[in-house]
Design an enzyme around this catalytic site. Structure first.
Site, PDB file in Angstrom:
ATOM      1  N   GLU A   1       0.877  -1.179   0.000  1.00 44.23           N
ATOM      2  CA  GLU A   1       0.000   0.000   0.000  1.00 44.23           C
ATOM      3  C   GLU A   1       0.908   1.221   0.000  1.00 44.23           C
ATOM      4  OE1 GLU A   1      -2.960  -0.141   3.064  1.00 44.23           O
ATOM      5  OE2 GLU A   1      -3.349  -2.258   2.750  1.00 44.23           O
TER       6      GLU A   1
ATOM      7  N   GLU B   1       5.427  12.666  -5.287  1.00 46.23           N
ATOM      8  CA  GLU B   1       4.684  12.727  -4.022  1.00 46.23           C
ATOM      9  C   GLU B   1       5.469  13.600  -3.036  1.00 46.23           C
ATOM     10  OE1 GLU B   1       4.605   9.255  -1.430  1.00 46.23           O
ATOM     11  OE2 GLU B   1       2.469   9.564  -1.078  1.00 46.23           O
TER      12      GLU B   1
HETATM   13  P1  NAD Z   1       8.899   4.366   4.261  1.00 45.98           P
HETATM   14  O1  NAD Z   1       8.750   3.549   3.043  1.00 45.98           O
HETATM   15  O2  NAD Z   1      10.105   5.212   4.404  1.00 45.98           O
HETATM   16  O3  NAD Z   1       8.874   3.449   5.569  1.00 45.98           O
HETATM   17  C1  NAD Z   1       7.790   2.555   5.799  1.00 45.98           C
HETATM   18  C2  NAD Z   1       8.247   1.457   6.739  1.00 45.98           C
HETATM   19  O4  NAD Z   1       9.193   0.627   6.053  1.00 45.98           O
HETATM   20  C3  NAD Z   1       8.952   1.928   8.012  1.00 45.98           C
HETATM   21  O5  NAD Z   1       8.528   1.138   9.105  1.00 45.98           O
HETATM   22  C4  NAD Z   1      10.413   1.664   7.706  1.00 45.98           C
HETATM   23  O6  NAD Z   1      11.208   1.468   8.845  1.00 45.98           O
HETATM   24  C5  NAD Z   1      10.294   0.378   6.907  1.00 45.98           C
HETATM   25  N1  NAD Z   1      11.470   0.046   6.095  1.00 45.98           N
HETATM   26  C6  NAD Z   1      12.289   0.887   5.444  1.00 45.98           C
HETATM   27  N2  NAD Z   1      13.273   0.202   4.822  1.00 45.98           N
HETATM   28  C7  NAD Z   1      13.048  -1.110   5.083  1.00 45.98           C
HETATM   29  C8  NAD Z   1      13.722  -2.309   4.732  1.00 45.98           C
HETATM   30  N3  NAD Z   1      14.818  -2.316   3.987  1.00 45.98           N
HETATM   31  N4  NAD Z   1      13.214  -3.481   5.172  1.00 45.98           N
HETATM   32  C9  NAD Z   1      12.115  -3.514   5.942  1.00 45.98           C
HETATM   33  N5  NAD Z   1      11.451  -2.406   6.324  1.00 45.98           N
HETATM   34  C10 NAD Z   1      11.898  -1.211   5.889  1.00 45.98           C
HETATM   35  O7  NAD Z   1       7.552   5.211   4.364  1.00 45.98           O
HETATM   36  P2  NAD Z   1       7.199   6.368   5.389  1.00 45.98           P
HETATM   37  O8  NAD Z   1       8.058   7.532   5.041  1.00 45.98           O
HETATM   38  O9  NAD Z   1       7.194   5.839   6.773  1.00 45.98           O
HETATM   39  O10 NAD Z   1       5.685   6.664   5.008  1.00 45.98           O
HETATM   40  C11 NAD Z   1       5.323   7.505   3.970  1.00 45.98           C
HETATM   41  C12 NAD Z   1       4.949   6.721   2.739  1.00 45.98           C
HETATM   42  O11 NAD Z   1       3.916   5.779   3.048  1.00 45.98           O
HETATM   43  C13 NAD Z   1       4.387   7.619   1.657  1.00 45.98           C
HETATM   44  O12 NAD Z   1       4.870   7.243   0.397  1.00 45.98           O
HETATM   45  C14 NAD Z   1       2.883   7.348   1.742  1.00 45.98           C
HETATM   46  O13 NAD Z   1       2.176   7.635   0.574  1.00 45.98           O
HETATM   47  C15 NAD Z   1       2.852   5.902   2.101  1.00 45.98           C
HETATM   48  N6  NAD Z   1       1.567   5.529   2.701  1.00 45.98           N
HETATM   49  C16 NAD Z   1       0.687   4.769   1.977  1.00 45.98           C
HETATM   50  C17 NAD Z   1      -0.561   4.428   2.508  1.00 45.98           C
HETATM   51  C18 NAD Z   1      -1.550   3.565   1.735  1.00 45.98           C
HETATM   52  O14 NAD Z   1      -2.479   3.044   2.339  1.00 45.98           O
HETATM   53  N7  NAD Z   1      -1.386   3.408   0.445  1.00 45.98           N
HETATM   54  C19 NAD Z   1      -0.904   4.882   3.793  1.00 45.98           C
HETATM   55  C20 NAD Z   1       0.012   5.668   4.497  1.00 45.98           C
HETATM   56  C21 NAD Z   1       1.252   5.984   3.935  1.00 45.98           C
END
Ligand code: NAD
Length: 490
Positions: free
Chosen positions: A259, A400
């Site tokens: 997502e 974004e």
């Molecule tokens: P992010 O991708 O930086 O991090 C998300 C999660 O992934 C965090 O818990 C992070 O620690 C983890 N992560 C990062 N690298 C990893 C790895 N190598 N292995 C395992 N886990 C890892 O996202 P963010 O900055 O926390 O959130 C913002 C993003 O989330 C935006 O792009 C937003 O659009 C998206 N988002 C989508 C939805 C949806 O329902 N589609 C909802 C909320 C947020």
């Protein structure tokens, strides 16, 4: 502000992982600081977990799986209703923690998010029985085909920082209802509220059924992603992380639900009710309680030319009334950006928009100048900002930003609106404002997004599943089961 709010939270809090029913620090004792985005001050520490912690969580979840999945559905439903009650009983404390942790304002967390969590966990409880319903197929007098729905095993929910308790609940409640045991990896920028939920649920759920491992993505998340002891992953996060996780999980071939982000078009036709459309594209869709840090935020506003000037006038008036400031105050209508890193990213787009030649319609300022209160001078503030352009290829139209920064583009015809809306790598959601049923139907069919809202925005009733770079898969009870088939010959 309440007694249990900001004033009462002056000393540094320490939070722990939940692994196998125990509250544990990270192996090796590492911690990360949790920063209050409204002030820029450290207020808590969270474990900086390692591969060893990840392995312990996997072992605990695997050990708990036979008993949890073997329990009758009614038994699991009983536990989930107890979880719902925990959210109801601790709603105020959790709302304040969520606000403290990621800056989402209290009116949003207390009035919308926490009541929603009680509802979500009760809904998951109600669906426990459906999760074990199979099918039967009559192949003749001596041959019966049957299917049974079964859980995957251990599921891993990786959550983002922008709405931790809601995303935690969506990933834990449905997976548990289906009979899986669960590991949650919260985002390092806003982990505390999830860890507090872990403390509370430790008293309610059997040991190992729910595990929470905090830390950095590459240190705590990656070993979980690669583990052969994890059977399904659901990530809510960025496209960048989704690609890393897809590659890292390839060797152990596990199903993924992704997502991801968006650049959602919010389209106003000239026949729309502007009294609804103006707030619908402004405060409802992008200049929101958590400062536009919302995956389906309507960050590309498309307006049909006959109502363009009128809409800009109305949007400016609405933006002027947005109040930034103390997130714990019910008077505040928009909060800060979650972290310094994300703040700098959002601010960089203010510069990019200006350099790309977009016209600044309103906003554009950031930092202490935006809040009229010295207590919040160190916070990560960006004021509601709107750029105007006719060129959808600009970076501010394609990338974004994940903050309170939107772009407005005029259009003439329905075909042009559709082409502009679909000219994006993302496909999460779209809004359409019109009084024509024909226009609404055509846009609903032809917009390349997982969700289309007509004459409303940001109301999630169904799973929000993206297309294109917004990902695939979603969280629901059924999505956490697979179907096994059998053929019985007598
Ligand atoms: P992010 O991708 O930086 O991090 C998300 C999660 O992934 C965090 O818990 C992070 O620690 C983890 N992560 C990062 N690298 C990893 C790895 N190598 N292995 C395992 N886990 C890892 O996202 P963010 O900055 O926390 O959130 C913002 C993003 O989330 C935006 O792009 C937003 O659009 C998206 N988002 C989508 C939805 C949806 O329902 N589609 C909802 C909320 C947020």
């Amino acid at each position: 502000m309440t007694d249990s709010g900001r004033d009462a939270m002056t000393e540094l809090r320490e939070y722990s992982n939940l692994i196998g029913g125990e509250l544990r620090p990270a192996s090796g004792g590492g911690t990360l600081e949790s920063v209050d985005p409204a002030t820029g001050e450290v207020w808590a520490t969270i474990p900086r977990s390692t591969a060893e912690d990840a392995a312990a969580a996997v072992a605990a979840a695997r050990a708990a799986f036979p008993r949890w999945s073997g329990m009758p559905a009614a038994g699991r439903a009983h536990y989930l209703r107890k979880v719902a009650a925990v959210f109801a009983e601790n709603a105020r404390e959790l709302a304040e923690l969520e606000t403290r942790d990621n800056g989402r304002i209290i009116s949003e967390t207390a009035k919308r998010d926490l009541p929603g969590m009680t509802y979500l966990w009760n809904s998951a409880a109600a669906e426990c029985a459906a999760a074990v319903e199979g099918r039967s197929v009559d192949f003749g007098p001596s041959s019966l085909g049957v299917t049974r729905r079964e859980p995957y095993g251990v599921t891993l929910g990786i959550i983002p920082w922008n709405s931790p308790i809601s995303t935690f609940s969506a990933k834990a409640a449905f997976a548990l209802a289906a009979g899986n045991t669960v590991i949650i990896k919260p985002a390092e920028q806003a982990t505390a509220s999830t860890l507090r939920v872990g403390e509370l649920l430790r008293e309610v759920l059997p040991a190992g059924v729910l595990n929470i491992v905090s830390g950095l993505g590459e240190e705590a998340g990656d070993p979980l992603v690669r583990s052969r002891g994890v059977d399904k992953i659901s990530l809510t996060g960025s496209v960048h992380t989704a690609k890393i996780i897809t590659r890292a999980s390839a060797d152990s071939l596990k199903p993924l639900a992704l997502e991801l982000g968006g650049k959602s078009p919010n389209i106003v036709f000239a026949d729309a009710d502007l009294d609804k459309a103006a707030p619908g594209v402004t405060t409802q869709a992008i200049f929101t309680a958590n400062a536009g840090q919302i995956c389906y935020g309507g960050s590309r506003i498309l307006i049909q030319r006959p109502v363009y000037d009128e809409m800009i006038f109305r949007m400016k008036a609405l933006a002027e009334r947005i109040r930034l400031g103390d997130p714990m105050s019910m008077e505040t209508t928009m909060g800060p950006i979650v972290s310094r890193e994300q703040y700098e990213r959002v601010v960089s787009y203010l510069e990019i928009g200006a350099k790309e030649g977009a016209e600044l319609v309103f906003g554009g300022r950031s930092g202490a100048a935006v809040v009229d209160d010295d207590r919040y001078a160190g916070g990560y503030w960006v004021e509601p900002t709107l750029f105007a352009t006719g060129d959808n290829s600009l970076r501010i139209c394609q990338e974004e930003i994940f903050g309170p920064v939107a772009v407005v583009i005029p259009f003439d015809t329905e075909e042009e609106a559709l082409a502009l809306a679909n000219d994006s790598v993302y496909g999460l959601a779209a809004g359409v404002w019109t009084n024509s049923l024909g226009t609404a139907q055509r846009m609903f069919r032809n917009l390349e997004t997982g969700t289309v809202w007509v004459n409303t925005f940001r109301k999630v009733m169904f799973p929000l599943e993206g297309v294109k770079d917004s990902g695939y898969g979603h969280d629901s009870v059924m999505a956490y089961t697979r179907e096994k088939s059998g053929l019985f010959e007598i």
